[in-house]
Design an enzyme around this catalytic site. Structure first.
Site, PDB file in Angstrom:
ATOM      1  N   SER A 124      20.938  -9.168 -55.011  1.00 25.73           N
ATOM      2  CA  SER A 124      20.094  -9.551 -56.141  1.00 25.73           C
ATOM      3  C   SER A 124      20.909  -9.943 -57.361  1.00 25.73           C
ATOM      4  O   SER A 124      20.358 -10.434 -58.342  1.00 25.73           O
ATOM      5  CB  SER A 124      19.171  -8.385 -56.522  1.00 25.73           C
ATOM      6  N   HIS A 145      17.679 -14.110 -50.993  1.00 22.55           N
ATOM      7  CA  HIS A 145      17.226 -12.957 -51.777  1.00 22.55           C
ATOM      8  C   HIS A 145      15.722 -12.778 -51.650  1.00 22.55           C
ATOM      9  O   HIS A 145      14.933 -13.553 -52.187  1.00 22.55           O
ATOM     10  CB  HIS A 145      17.620 -13.148 -53.253  1.00 22.55           C
ATOM     11  N   GLU A 157      14.711 -16.428 -52.909  1.00 27.01           N
ATOM     12  CA  GLU A 157      15.671 -17.268 -53.616  1.00 27.01           C
ATOM     13  C   GLU A 157      16.773 -17.656 -52.633  1.00 27.01           C
ATOM     14  O   GLU A 157      17.448 -16.786 -52.076  1.00 27.01           O
ATOM     15  CB  GLU A 157      16.272 -16.520 -54.809  1.00 27.01           C
ATOM     16  N   ASN A 195      15.944 -12.498 -61.922  1.00 27.32           N
ATOM     17  CA  ASN A 195      16.542 -11.426 -62.715  1.00 27.32           C
ATOM     18  C   ASN A 195      17.121 -11.927 -64.026  1.00 27.32           C
ATOM     19  O   ASN A 195      17.360 -11.125 -64.943  1.00 27.32           O
ATOM     20  CB  ASN A 195      17.622 -10.707 -61.903  1.00 27.32           C
TER      21      ASN A 195
END
Length: 510
Positions: A124, A145, A157, A195
């Site tokens: 991540s 991800h 992702e 993120n």
């Protein structure tokens, strides 16, 4: 068009925790033979047992046939030695988030799998470029991800490092699509898309809490009931765990060489220092326990509706409020050509403006209208159940109560925020859009991918760039400029892409 891996291709998953088991479940359900690897036999046995129970439960509920459940269960195989993965066409690593441990694993895998096997990491936050740098064939490593819980969350992702073969990334993208996911391409940069872009959701909530805009329960309620977010920032941080959330923020901050935009919160650091980690520790922003009642948001006591009301101009906000007021049976006058600084509406001697990033007090000073009240952004004013208001320090309390009574009569629960610039929903949304715009400007992803990622990965009610289009990029630019002017911090600098869009009159989505 690049094809997905054939369903007959063996998929190996390394790591039998929640993420690894979730990926294994998804791959087996669509037809792949799946090898689940872990060095702990008991962990694999438990994970495969739980996956098979899930398939049986899905069959019992009619969400897959009995035959499909039996077949999917039979496709699961346990492995405790890497040598057992030799025939895999795709290996997805889902182990501890440690760069050196992952590097060692991939180096070992190169001695086991064939040269045409794709190596994928579910990291991540760790650089795909760094993970692949010491491989003999770094071009075969790609980020894949997933989001937890994997069977339910649609986003994947697909992340390329500097050496990643674009054709292999396309295969992974097509494979994720065949697995029923919504993949997006991203470049290997700190935080990837989700993120990184999500940081302001926590950061602005923490900032306005530090400035005593309201209690966590009030801000959370505003973000849910006006902003349309599934959870407010404080209940979400309590769910994630403050140790985890703070560590991610620190990681992104450090990876971007201490860019002020990602500065961690001293308030959250104090929670971590105290061991108040959220739900898992029994206390975070909220207390948790069997007999603990959740704190309630501040909601204004009922106020009398004003006798006279003037709505200024037209537009989505004015039209929605006018419609709700009319449905409540209240009379009002509508002025089609408002004067400068006339506001969105006038009632009870107060002028109400949609927040533009200035505090109500500053706006009252700038316009010379003491009785100034600000309205926060809402996802949909026609259906929102709560709205936030803020009054200038100069505002007469009776004038403010008239405004509160007006919105209550229109069916809103009203929460009063202390007078902070940009209020809650507006400043959060424009900062999310600003970060997403910077990611697009730096080639991390496309505007479409940024919006899909935030909706499918963290359940945002609208993609931040689509929301910026809806607000109006001129207004987004104004809010950001005013926040920067108030705080004097580089944190609120405007993305060059937003400035470029405004200058050309373009939007993020046509």
């Amino acid at each position: 068009m690049t094809n997905a891996l054939d369903p007959s291709s063996i998929v190996a998953i390394i790591g039998s925790g929640a993420m690894g088991a979730g990926i294994a479940q998804v791959a087996a359900a669509v037809g792949h033979p799946v090898i689940l690897h872990d060095t702990r036999p008991e962990a694999i046995e438990k994970a495969i047992g739980n996956i098979r129970k899930t398939f049986r439960m899905l069959a019992d509920k009619g969400r897959m046939t009995e035959d499909a459940a039996v077949a999917a269960s039979a496709r699961l195989q346990a492995a405790t030695h890497l040598a057992e993965l030799a025939d895999a066409r795709l290996v997805v690593e889902a182990i501890v988030e440690n760069q050196e441990v992952k590097r060692g694993l991939f180096a070992d895998l190169e001695d086991v799998v064939s040269e045409d096997c794709i190596l994928a990491t579910n990291t991540s936050s760790i650089s795909i470029t760094a993970l692949g740098a010491k491989l003999r064939h770094p071009s075969r490593l790609v980020g894949m991800h997933f989001f937890n819980p994997v069977p339910l969350m649609a986003l994947v992702e697909v992340i390329s490092g500097l050496a990643t073969d674009s054709r292999l990334a396309q295969v992974v993208y097509a494979t994720a699509t065949a697995w029923g996911k919504n993949p997006v391409y991203a470049k290997s940069t700190p935080g990837f898309i989700v993120n990184r872009v999500a940081r302001p959701y926590y950061a602005e909530g923490l900032r306005i809490l530090t400035e005593q805009a309201g209690e966590p329960a009030t801000i959370d309620a505003i973000m849910r009931e006006a902003g349309g977010f599934r959870m407010g920032p404080f209940e979400l941080m309590d769910l994630i765990g403050h140790d985890v959330n703070f560590a991610v923020t620190q990681s992104v901050f450090q990876a971007y060489f201490n860019d002020p935009r990602f500065t961690p919160s001293l308030l959250q650091q104090e929670l971590v220092n105290a061991g108040f980690l959220g739900r898992k520790s029994g206390r975070g922003f909220y207390p948790y326990g069997q007999d603990t009642a959740p704190p309630q948001p501040q909601t204004e006591a009922p106020q009398a509706a004003p006798q006279q009301l003037t709505i200024m101009g037209s537009g989505a906000v004015a039209d929605a409020i006018a419609s709700r007021i009319a449905a409540a049976g209240m009379a009002f006058v509508r002025v089609d050509a408002p004067q400068a600084n006339s506001g969105l509406l006038e009632c009870g001697g107060a002028v109400v403006h949609l927040t533009d990033g200035r505090s109500a007090t500053q706006r009252a000073s700038d316009t010379g209208v003491a009785n100034t009240v600000l309205l926060d952004l809402a996802l949909d004013y026609a259906s929102a159940s709560r709205i936030a208001l803020a009054a200038a320090d100069q505002c007469d309390e009776e004038a403010y109560r008239a405004v509160a009574g007006l919105f209550q009569a229109a069916g809103f629960a009203v929460s009063r925020l202390n007078d902070v610039p940009g209020m809650a929903v507006m400043r959060t949304v424009v900062m999310l859009a600003n970060e997403a715009a910077d990611a697009v400007n730096q080639g991390v992803c496309t505007a479409q991918s940024a919006d899909v990622a935030m909706q499918k990965g963290v359940n945002y009610p609208r993609g931040p760039l689509a929301w910026a289009d809806a607000i109006g990029l001129d207004d987004v630019l104004t809010v950001l400029h005013n926040l920067a002017g108030t705080y004097g911090e580089d944190r609120y600098r405007v993305s060059p892409l937003i400035q470029r869009k405004v200058a050309s009159g373009a939007r993020f989505h046509s």
